[in-house]
Design an enzyme around this catalytic site. Structure first.
Site, PDB file in Angstrom:
ATOM      1  N   ASP A 333       0.855  -1.190   0.000  1.00  0.00           N
ATOM      2  CA  ASP A 333       0.000   0.000   0.000  1.00  0.00           C
ATOM      3  C   ASP A 333       0.889   1.237   0.000  1.00  0.00           C
ATOM      4  O   ASP A 333       1.621   1.481   0.952  1.00  0.00           O
ATOM      5  CB  ASP A 333      -0.908  -0.005   1.230  1.00  0.00           C
ATOM      6  CG  ASP A 333      -2.037   1.008   1.148  1.00  0.00           C
ATOM      7  OD1 ASP A 333      -1.912   1.963   0.356  1.00  0.00           O
ATOM      8  OD2 ASP A 333      -3.037   0.840   1.864  1.00  0.00           O
ATOM      9  N   ARG A 335      -0.322   4.412  -0.535  1.00  0.00           N
ATOM     10  CA  ARG A 335      -1.105   5.630  -0.332  1.00  0.00           C
ATOM     11  C   ARG A 335      -0.584   6.438   0.857  1.00  0.00           C
ATOM     12  O   ARG A 335      -0.083   5.884   1.824  1.00  0.00           O
ATOM     13  CB  ARG A 335      -2.574   5.274  -0.105  1.00  0.00           C
ATOM     14  CG  ARG A 335      -3.262   4.723  -1.335  1.00  0.00           C
ATOM     15  CD  ARG A 335      -4.642   4.218  -1.019  1.00  0.00           C
ATOM     16  NE  ARG A 335      -4.609   3.034  -0.145  1.00  0.00           N
ATOM     17  CZ  ARG A 335      -5.691   2.374   0.231  1.00  0.00           C
ATOM     18  NH1 ARG A 335      -6.884   2.784  -0.166  1.00  0.00           N
ATOM     19  NH2 ARG A 335      -5.593   1.308   1.013  1.00  0.00           N
TER      20      ARG A 335
END
Length: 410
Positions: A333, A335
Site C-alpha cells: 500500500d 497511499r
C-alpha cells in the site's frame, strides 16, 4: 507526561539555526523512539562525536527528492520491504581533503556537511560509504509523518539547507531509549525536545498541499452533494470532496477517504470491493444527512492504473494482491493521507466517524491531528471473484473484515 516538558517548534528551530541538536519524538502520549536531529550544513566533528557516544544509532542524512536526483543517490534496493518504508539510498563517503576511510568522526562530519552543501555534486561522493542518505517525501511531514521528513522540514524552517542529520537514540544497554530516557538526556545536556505531531500542526498552519479550486452542486443517484475540487501542489492531481450538510461544527462527522479505483468505481469490476464501498459510503452519508467523502487520485493503492493492471495479470498467475505489488517492486500500500487530511482541515472537519476497514488509514489520518472518535465498518459481501482478494486484505494487510470469506488460507 506534562506538556510543559515538550518544547515549542519555534524554540527548536532557533536552536537548529544556531547549529544545535534537538530531540524529536513522534507524540508525547506514546512510548516511542527519539532521534537527534540537526541541520546537515551546521554539523561539526564535536557534534558527531557526541552523537556516536550518546545516541549509538545509525547516522543518516535526510535529503529532498530533488537533491537525491542531483547527487545521483539511487535507492539502496529496488524492492523496499522495510517495515516503515524508510527510503534508504546507497551509502556514501565524501571525496575531500583529509577524508580517509570514511569512518572517523572527521570523515563522517565532512560527508554530512557536503551532503548539505549546495555546491556539492554527484562526483563529490564515493559509493558505498559510511553515511546513509534517506530520501524524504515531497511535502515533508504533511505527506509522511516520519523522522526523515521531519529532519528536512526542520532544517528548511530553520533557514538552513533542506538537508537534515538524524540518528536514533539508544539506551546504554543497546535497547531503544524511551520517553523517560529521552527526558533525562534533554535535561542533562540542555536540549530541546519536540514532537512530530506538533511539527505537523505547525506546518498545517503555515503550509498548504492543496487549494480549493471550484465547487458545485452535484445531484447523484445517492443524493445531492456539494462537490469541491482541489488542486494539489505536490502530486499535480485534482482531488475531490463530496460534502453533505454543515461539517464544520464540533459534532463528529461521518467521513470516508476513498482512493480512486477506475475499474471498480466506474466500470463495476468484480475484482475488488471499491465500487461497492464508494456507493455504500455515499448512501450512508445521504442517510445521515451530513458527511464528507474525500476522493483521492491514488489509483491502485498508489501504484497507478498501468501497474495495477500488471498486478492483475500476476494475480491471474497465482499471486495474491500483496505479492503482486511486491513482485512489481512496490509496497502493498503506497497511499499517503496527508492530502486527504488537508482537505478535511480545509472543510473544517474536527472530529470524525471514519468509514473504513483499514487500520493504517486510521493511524494515517490521526497522525495529521484529526480526531477519529469512531471507526465505522464498511464491509461488502464478497463475490466469487474477489473472495481471495478480501481474504488477503484481512490476513496480510490487517483489514478489519469479518465477512464470511473463508479460512483465508490462500
Amino acid at each position: 507526561m506534562e506538556n510543559k516538558r515538550i518544547d515549542t517548534i519555534e524554540s527548536a528551530l532557533e536552536d537548529i539555526g544556531q547549529g544545535k541538536l534537538v530531540i524529536v519524538i513522534d507524540d508525547e502520549e506514546r512510548e516511542n523512539e527519539g532521534d537527534f536531529i540537526a541541520a546537515a550544513d551546521k554539523v561539526t566533528t564535536e557534534m558527531i562525536n557526541f552523537i556516536t557516544k550518546e545516541a549509538r544509532g545509525l547516522l543518516c542524512v535526510a535529503v529532498t527528492m530533488d537533491r537525491a536526483k542531483e547527487l545521483q543517490l539511487e535507492p539502496m534496493v529496488q524492492r523496499n520491504t522495510s517495515q516503515h518504508e524508510t527510503n534508504f539510498t546507497v551509502s556514501v563517503d565524501a571525496i575531500a581533503e583529509g577524508v580517509t576511510t570514511g569512518i572517523s568522526v572527521y570523515d563522517r562530519a565532512m560527508t554530512i556537511k557536503m551532503l548539505g552543501d549546495e555546491t556539492s555534486h554527484a562526483d563529490s561522493f564515493s559509493r558505498p560509504g559510511h553515511i546513509f542518505p534517506l530520501r524524504a517525501m515531497d511535502g515533508g511531514v504533511l505527506r509522511r509523518v516520519g523522522h526523515t521528513e521531519a529532519a528536512v522540514d526542520l532544517a528548511r524552517l530553520a533557514g538552513c539547507s533542506p538537508v537534515g542529520l538524524l540518528c536514533e537514540i539508544l539506551h546504554e544497554d543497546g535497547s531503544m531509549a524511551r520517553l523517560a530516557d529521552l527526558m533525562t538526556i534533554k535535561e542533562k545536556f540542555g536540549l530541546k525536545l519536540i514532537t512530530i505531531k506538533d511539527l505537523v500542526a505547525f506546518q498545517m498552519r503555515r503550509s498548504k498541499l492543496v487549494q480549493r479550486a471550484v465547487e458545485s452542486n452535484i445531484p447523484t443517484a445517492y443524493g445531492e452533494f456539494r462537490l469541491m475540487a482541489y488542486e494539489s501542489f505536490t502530486d499535480q492531481q485534482n482531488h475531490m470532496a463530496f460534502v453533505k450538510g454543515d461539517v464544520s461544527t464540533d459534532e463528529p462527522v461521518l467521513v470516508r477517504v476513498h482512493s480512486q479505483c477506475a475499474t471498480g468505481d466506474t466500470f463495476a469490476s468484480l475484482r475488488c470491493d471499491c465500487g461497492n464501498q464508494l456507493a455504500s459510503a455515499l448512501r450512508m452519508i445521504e442517510k445521515e444527512g451530513r458527511g464528507v467523502l474525500v476522493y483521492l487520485m491514488q489509483e491502485g493503492r498508489g501504484i497507478g492504473l498501468i501497474n495495477k493492471l500488471k498486478a492483475y495479470n500476476l494475480q491471474d498467475d497465482g499471486f495474491d494482491t500483496v505479492e503482486a505489488n511486491e513482485e512489481l517492486g512496490f509496497k502493498a500500500d503506497l497511499r499517503d493521507y496527508g492530502i486527504g487530511a488537508q482537505i478535511l482541515q480545509d472543510l473544517g472537519v474536527r472530529k470524525m466517524r471514519l468509514m473504513t476497514n483499514n487500520p493504517k488509514k486510521v493511524v494515517g489520518l490521526e497522525g495529521y491531528g484529526l480526531e477519529i472518535v469512531e471507526r465505522v465498518p464498511l464491509e461488502i459481501e464478497p463475490n466469487a471473484v474477489n473472495k481471495t482478494y478480501l481474504e488477503t486484505k484481512r490476513d496480510k494487510m490487517g483489514h478489519m473484515i469479518s465477512c464470511s470469506c473463508g479460512s483465508g488460507n490462500h
